[in-house]
Design a protein around this motif. Structure first.
Motif, PDB file in Angstrom:
ATOM      1  N   GLN A  63       0.811  -1.206   0.000  1.00 23.30           N
ATOM      2  CA  GLN A  63       0.000   0.000   0.000  1.00 23.30           C
ATOM      3  C   GLN A  63       0.855   1.271   0.000  1.00 23.30           C
ATOM      4  OE1 GLN A  63      -3.771   0.214  -0.031  1.00 23.30           O
ATOM      5  NE2 GLN A  63      -2.866  -1.480  -1.154  1.00 23.30           N
ATOM      6  N   GLN A  64       1.974   1.227   0.727  1.00 19.78           N
ATOM      7  CA  GLN A  64       2.853   2.390   0.739  1.00 19.78           C
ATOM      8  C   GLN A  64       3.464   2.624  -0.636  1.00 19.78           C
ATOM      9  OE1 GLN A  64       3.435   4.788   3.131  1.00 19.78           O
ATOM     10  NE2 GLN A  64       4.448   5.718   1.357  1.00 19.78           N
ATOM     11  N   LEU A  65       3.863   1.538  -1.301  1.00 21.07           N
ATOM     12  CA  LEU A  65       4.457   1.683  -2.632  1.00 21.07           C
ATOM     13  C   LEU A  65       3.421   2.170  -3.642  1.00 21.07           C
ATOM     14  CD1 LEU A  65       7.060   1.349  -4.243  1.00 21.07           C
ATOM     15  CD2 LEU A  65       6.342  -0.979  -4.789  1.00 21.07           C
ATOM     16  N   VAL A  66       2.206   1.652  -3.558  1.00 20.23           N
ATOM     17  CA  VAL A  66       1.136   2.099  -4.446  1.00 20.23           C
ATOM     18  C   VAL A  66       0.890   3.590  -4.268  1.00 20.23           C
ATOM     19  CG1 VAL A  66      -1.348   1.951  -4.879  1.00 20.23           C
ATOM     20  CG2 VAL A  66       0.009  -0.137  -4.678  1.00 20.23           C
ATOM     21  N   LYS A  67       0.891   4.059  -3.030  1.00 21.14           N
ATOM     22  CA  LYS A  67       0.692   5.490  -2.776  1.00 21.14           C
ATOM     23  C   LYS A  67       1.829   6.322  -3.376  1.00 21.14           C
ATOM     24  CE  LYS A  67      -0.230   8.950   0.785  1.00 21.14           C
ATOM     25  NZ  LYS A  67       0.618   9.953   0.100  1.00 21.14           N
TER      26      LYS A  67
END
Length: 440
Positions: A212-216
């Motif tokens: 999720q952090q990478l997607v953001k």
């Protein structure tokens, strides 16, 4: 993972290419990334050289040459007027690259009367020595050449830059940080205006905190470059129908519908797949059964989709729907490619994505400036009276999944937008000028 159709014939082809590939060195890094393209009047508009597939595929009505593919998408009239993507550069993001890229490109261009082009290969993160016995490397080599040859076929005057990562992008976050660094490098060094991305990771494998952090991080980056720096980002919707991998090891498919990143990002134009058919005097398309599509679990419905009809809103339920558009992806109805010394057909949304990258290169040239974030323009056209002249609406077929113990209803192609082909395929001679007008 690189996008690829889930078909035994293509797996066999990749294994054949891996077994027969000569020992290759590293992709060449260069500090002068400007592609060399000779004058575009060398494009052959008609004649046997441009219209016949070589060898065993010469009598296959659904083997498309570069010229035939441009005709199928109503692009040839623009090509003959000099709208060939001149002055534009498409950036292709891949792992490893291909040791035979330039050699094969030269043969491909000579066969079809295309202007010769020198493809810079940029590797700011370093390179990995090519191992012909490594099926992942061989698969990425096929991916690289497929992308580049289709872009050049559609936009023969455009430059192409290949950017390679020394890490294999598979599922989850694996390989994605390196791809992001490549894209950041491309933007900071002003290498081009269009990203063609034939890679994907399923949302299922990115649902943890690291994912999720990478997607953001990606999403913030895409918002900035598309809206502030005039870059268009294209990504394939996937090649496993309404499902995709459920684990990082790619050993099992999700038992519930899922879509892929980065095609799910609202700042990205998601490209689905069709089956392109040719009769004596016309072309038609159906939804390709392995075209990825559905609704995102990560992203809410973007503004540009909120004006779609209530029947579609009930499907989306407030979430981002994809794909946005589509193009030929069936490997049995594909454009001919020359890869590692062999003529072959390869498909997947890995094919429809570079097709759209070439179309946007032509659109940028015609507009006289980069169009950047095109999704609002696409949806504005689709809601207008010009829809039927701008798009070939795909109304038959589905991405239903019946694979082993996985049985998913998937989504059905229908008039207007659907979660298999989006708004459909472009009728480029009308679509391009209308898109430019819609974005003013």
């Amino acid at each position: 993972m690189r996008l690829r159709p889930n078909l035994p014939v293509l797996i066999a082809l990749l294994l054949l290419l891996a077994a027969c590939s000569p020992l290759g060195g590293k992709p060449v890094a260069t500090s002068t990334p400007t592609p060399t393209v000779r004058p575009t009047h060398q494009v052959t508009p008609t004649g046997t050289l441009a219209d016949s597939c070589p060898g065993e595929l010469s009598h296959d009505a659904n083997c498309y040459t570069p010229h035939a593919l441009r005709v199928a998408y109503s692009l040839e009239a623009l090509t003959e007027q000099g709208f060939t993507g001149k002055g534009q550069t498409v950036i292709d993001i891949v792992s490893y690259g291909s040791p035979t890229l330039q050699r094969d490109m030269d043969v491909f261009d000579r066969q079809f009367g295309l202007p010769p082009i020198t493809i810079p290969v940029i590797a700011p993160l370093g390179t990995a020595r090519f191992d012909p016995n490594n099926t992942d490397m061989s698969g990425w080599a096929v991916e690289t050449e497929l992308d580049v040859q289709i872009i050049h076929a559609i936009a023969p005057g455009a430059g192409i830059v290949v950017m390679t990562s020394p890490v294999d992008e598979t599922e989850g976050t694996i390989g994605l940080p390196e791809f992001l660094k490549l894209e950041q490098y491309a933007v900071s060094h002003h290498l081009g205006q269009i990203f063609s991305q034939s890679y994907a990771a399923s949302e299922v494998t990115l649902a943890d905190s690291a994912g999720q952090q990478l997607v953001k991080t990606y999403t913030d980056f895409y918002q900035q470059i598309t809206t502030q720096q005039g870059i268009t980002v294209l990504a394939g919707s996937g090649d496993n129908g309404a499902t995709d991998w459920a684990d990082i090891g790619m050993t099992r498919f999700s038992t519930t519908p899922t879509v892929n990143f980065p095609a799910d990002v609202p700042w990205v134009t998601a490209v689905g797949g069709t089956t392109l058919s040719h009769t004596s005097d016309s072309y038609s398309e159906n939804a390709w059964s392995d075209s990825g599509g559905g609704t995102s679990a990560f992203f809410t419905e973007p503004d540009f989709q909120r004006a779609m009809p209530s029947s579609i809103q009930s499907l989306l339920r407030g979430q981002r729907g994809l794909p946005d558009v589509a193009g030929d992806a069936n490997p049995f109805t594909a454009m001919i490619n020359y890869i590692d010394g062999r003529w072959t057909q390869i498909g997947g949304t890995s094919a429809s994505t570079p097709l759209w990258a070439g179309i946007i290169a032509v659109a940028n040239q015609m507009a006289g400036h980069p169009l950047g974030f095109i999704n609002p323009g696409i949806y504005k056209l689709a809601a207008s009276q010009t829809f039927q002249r701008d798009f070939r609406d795909i109304t038959s077929g589905s991405n239903r999944v019946d694979r082993g113990n996985i049985h998913l209803q998937g989504f059905q192609a229908q008039p207007g937008w659907d979660a298999v082909t989006g708004w459909g395929a472009p009728r480029a001679s009308q679509f391009i000028p209308d898109l430019i007008a819609a974005m003013k």
